[in-house]
Structure formats: C-alpha cells, structure tokens
Design a protein around this motif. Structure first.
Motif, PDB file in Angstrom:
ATOM      1  N   ASP A  11     -11.489   0.724  -3.029  1.00  0.00           N
ATOM      2  CA  ASP A  11     -11.608  -0.676  -2.621  1.00  0.00           C
ATOM      3  C   ASP A  11     -10.951  -1.598  -3.641  1.00  0.00           C
ATOM      4  N   ASP A  12     -11.049  -1.290  -4.932  1.00  0.00           N
ATOM      5  CA  ASP A  12     -10.422  -2.126  -5.962  1.00  0.00           C
ATOM      6  C   ASP A  12      -8.906  -2.196  -5.787  1.00  0.00           C
ATOM      7  N   VAL A  13      -8.278  -1.046  -5.594  1.00  0.00           N
ATOM      8  CA  VAL A  13      -6.824  -1.011  -5.401  1.00  0.00           C
ATOM      9  C   VAL A  13      -6.457  -1.723  -4.099  1.00  0.00           C
ATOM     10  N   PHE A  14      -7.235  -1.501  -3.048  1.00  0.00           N
ATOM     11  CA  PHE A  14      -6.989  -2.161  -1.768  1.00  0.00           C
ATOM     12  C   PHE A  14      -7.054  -3.678  -1.926  1.00  0.00           C
ATOM     13  N   GLN A  15      -8.097  -4.183  -2.558  1.00  0.00           N
ATOM     14  CA  GLN A  15      -8.249  -5.629  -2.732  1.00  0.00           C
ATOM     15  C   GLN A  15      -7.106  -6.215  -3.567  1.00  0.00           C
ATOM     16  N   GLN A  16      -6.627  -5.474  -4.558  1.00  0.00           N
ATOM     17  CA  GLN A  16      -5.484  -5.931  -5.363  1.00  0.00           C
ATOM     18  C   GLN A  16      -4.244  -6.097  -4.483  1.00  0.00           C
ATOM     19  N   VAL A  42      -9.010  -9.122   7.390  1.00  0.00           N
ATOM     20  CA  VAL A  42      -8.297  -7.854   7.415  1.00  0.00           C
ATOM     21  C   VAL A  42      -9.271  -6.688   7.469  1.00  0.00           C
ATOM     22  N   THR A  43      -8.981  -5.740   8.342  1.00  0.00           N
ATOM     23  CA  THR A  43      -9.698  -4.472   8.381  1.00  0.00           C
ATOM     24  C   THR A  43      -8.647  -3.373   8.329  1.00  0.00           C
ATOM     25  N   ALA A  44      -8.832  -2.426   7.402  1.00  0.00           N
ATOM     26  CA  ALA A  44      -7.824  -1.378   7.244  1.00  0.00           C
ATOM     27  C   ALA A  44      -8.460  -0.015   7.055  1.00  0.00           C
ATOM     28  N   LYS A  45      -7.750   0.992   7.542  1.00  0.00           N
ATOM     29  CA  LYS A  45      -8.087   2.394   7.283  1.00  0.00           C
ATOM     30  C   LYS A  45      -6.923   2.974   6.491  1.00  0.00           C
ATOM     31  N   ILE A  55       0.841  -1.201   0.000  1.00  0.00           N
ATOM     32  CA  ILE A  55       0.000   0.000   0.000  1.00  0.00           C
ATOM     33  C   ILE A  55       0.880   1.256   0.000  1.00  0.00           C
ATOM     34  N   GLY A  56       1.951   1.225   0.772  1.00  0.00           N
ATOM     35  CA  GLY A  56       2.887   2.347   0.811  1.00  0.00           C
ATOM     36  C   GLY A  56       3.548   2.588  -0.534  1.00  0.00           C
ATOM     37  N   GLU A  57       3.909   1.500  -1.230  1.00  0.00           N
ATOM     38  CA  GLU A  57       4.502   1.624  -2.562  1.00  0.00           C
ATOM     39  C   GLU A  57       3.554   2.302  -3.548  1.00  0.00           C
ATOM     40  N   GLU A  58       2.258   2.157  -3.311  1.00  0.00           N
ATOM     41  CA  GLU A  58       1.250   2.792  -4.172  1.00  0.00           C
ATOM     42  C   GLU A  58       1.027   4.257  -3.800  1.00  0.00           C
ATOM     43  N   GLY A  59       1.669   4.695  -2.718  1.00  0.00           N
ATOM     44  CA  GLY A  59       1.608   6.098  -2.337  1.00  0.00           C
ATOM     45  C   GLY A  59       0.482   6.471  -1.384  1.00  0.00           C
ATOM     46  N   PHE A  60      -0.142   5.502  -0.760  1.00  0.00           N
ATOM     47  CA  PHE A  60      -1.253   5.783   0.152  1.00  0.00           C
ATOM     48  C   PHE A  60      -0.762   5.819   1.600  1.00  0.00           C
ATOM     49  N   GLU A  61      -1.454   6.626   2.412  1.00  0.00           N
ATOM     50  CA  GLU A  61      -1.134   6.760   3.824  1.00  0.00           C
ATOM     51  C   GLU A  61      -2.029   5.822   4.633  1.00  0.00           C
TER      52      GLU A  61
END
Length: 136
Positions: free
Chosen positions: A105-110, A96-99, A66-72
């Motif tokens: 959601d699509d990028v998260f699930q990937q 898994v539960t994430a904030k 997730i960090g590599e994708e640039g998200f906090e």
C-alpha cells in the motif's frame, strides 16, 4: 501531438443548445445545454468531459508509474468528480480502486501521489486536486 474538439452553439444561453464533436468522432454531435450543465437536462457538459479527461489521463499515468516499478496490474478504476462553483472549477477529486499484484500500500500510494501531480490534465487544471486510493 495536437488534438481538437468542436463546439457549436445556437440560441441564447438558457434556451439555446449546442453540440460537441471530438476529432476522433467518438463523441459526435453530443448534445449540451444550460439544463445539462446547471440543472438536470439531457446531454453532457464541459465539466463532465473534464472529469472524463482527468480520470483517463490520471489512470494511464498511474499505470505507467506502477509498471515502471515492475508490478503487474490487474485493473485500475478511477472516478473523477469535478466541482464547479460560481463559474470556476475549484476541485477535481479522484477516487481510485486498483488490483496490483505484489505491491504494498505504501508503494501504491506513492505512485498515486506521483500520478496525481504529473498527469498532463492535472498540470493544466487550476483547481485543488485530491485523491482517495484503495488497493484491493
């Protein structure tokens, strides 16, 4: 990098007992027994420790992706459930539960799928691995 843990067992399978110690000593002389493994005794067991290792490894791997994708990331919580049947770990299910700020959601699930397949503990398990992930 190499890590280790030590198991000491005394006595027979059903009446005996053991102690587990990790290299870091975070777990030191943790009790385990037939009852804590197969019934409802006091102490830990190998499957519980595998579940902790898988949850921790997966969560770190997901954080990296997730960090590599640039998200906090605000938080990621993962529960791992190991299923032992007839002496074989047959499944490891990760819930898994994430904030995460700004992620779809699509990028998260990937990223969840990628982490499920690529965390080192997933790679070592000879079991069906599944995840259920919720973005909050």
């Amino acid at each position: 990098m190499k890590r280790n843990a030590t198991a000491v067992w005394n006595g027979s399978l059903k009446e005996g007992g053991g102690k587990l110690t990790t290299q870091s000593k975070l777990i030191e002389n943790a009790q385990y027994s037939f009852k804590s493994r197969f019934e409802q005794g006091i102490g830990t067991n190998p499957e519980e420790l595998v579940a902790a290792a898988h949850a921790g490894c997966f969560t770190m791997q997901l954080s990296a992706y997730i960090g590599e994708e640039g998200f906090e990331i605000d938080s990621i919580e993962t529960k791992c459930e190991i299923d032992l049947v007839d002496g074989t770990i047959i499944t490891s299910h990760l819930t898994v539960t994430a904030k995460v700020k700004g992620i779809s959601d699509d990028v998260f699930q990937q990223q969840v799928t990628k982490a499920e397949k690529n965390c080192p503990v997933s790679k070592v398990l000879n079991a069906a691995i599944s995840t259920a992930a919720t973005l909050v």
